[in-house]
Scaffold this active site. Sequence first.
Site, PDB file in Angstrom:
ATOM      1  N   VAL A  94       1.462  -1.380   0.213  1.00 34.31           N
ATOM      2  CA  VAL A  94      -0.391  -0.130  -0.362  1.00 34.31           C
ATOM      3  C   VAL A  94       1.465   1.317  -0.185  1.00 34.31           C
ATOM      4  CG1 VAL A  94      -1.755   1.228   1.275  1.00 34.31           C
ATOM      5  CG2 VAL A  94      -2.181  -1.159   0.918  1.00 34.31           C
ATOM      6  N   GLU A  95       0.740   2.000  -0.890  1.00 31.87           N
ATOM      7  CA  GLU A  95       1.786   2.919  -1.513  1.00 31.87           C
ATOM      8  C   GLU A  95       1.306   4.132  -1.112  1.00 31.87           C
ATOM      9  OE1 GLU A  95       4.012   1.842  -5.088  1.00 31.87           O
ATOM     10  OE2 GLU A  95       2.735   3.046  -5.396  1.00 31.87           O
ATOM     11  N   CYS A 118       4.967  -1.591   2.598  1.00 25.20           N
ATOM     12  CA  CYS A 118       5.190  -3.566   1.604  1.00 25.20           C
ATOM     13  C   CYS A 118       4.478  -4.580   2.347  1.00 25.20           C
ATOM     14  CB  CYS A 118       6.918  -4.102   2.791  1.00 25.20           C
ATOM     15  SG  CYS A 118       7.847  -3.043   2.097  1.00 25.20           S
ATOM     16  N   GLU A 141       4.317  -7.403   2.870  1.00 24.58           N
ATOM     17  CA  GLU A 141       4.869  -7.886   4.407  1.00 24.58           C
ATOM     18  C   GLU A 141       4.090  -7.229   5.479  1.00 24.58           C
ATOM     19  OE1 GLU A 141       8.008  -8.968   1.020  1.00 24.58           O
ATOM     20  OE2 GLU A 141       7.182  -7.067   2.448  1.00 24.58           O
TER      21      GLU A 141
END
Length: 134
Positions: free
Chosen positions: A50-51, A60, A62
């Site tokens: 998710v930016e 990230c 993860e």
Amino acid sequence: MTPAAADADWEALRALAREAMTHAYVPYSGYPVGVAALVDDGRTVSGCNVENASYGLGLCAECGLVSELQRTGGGRLTHFTCVDGRGEILVPCGRCRQLLYEFGGPDLLLETPAGIRPLSEMLPQPFGPQHLTK
């Protein structure tokens, strides 16, 4: 391949990572990532990247996976895979390897383009919780 690696359905885990990747929010890089992992109690967890317009605040995949792990009861990660926007196996970056070490430890099995590897091979001499105890 180790017996523990053979026990996992890596194709199903990869399919879950690919599905998670379809939910990625990547308007800046255009580089979606999906991850999935098995937990020691038999659950599976997944995540996507998710930016954020402030690039350094992006999350990230993860991070999402570990959040899902904690939200659904915690536990230890045992098997992990990561895919890119084409669904190809991708190796986690160093930061994410450190995050995976916290929640899976050195024996966490990672699917890599070179085959199944324990995290201890991918993150040698890691820093962990044991370094913060007296």
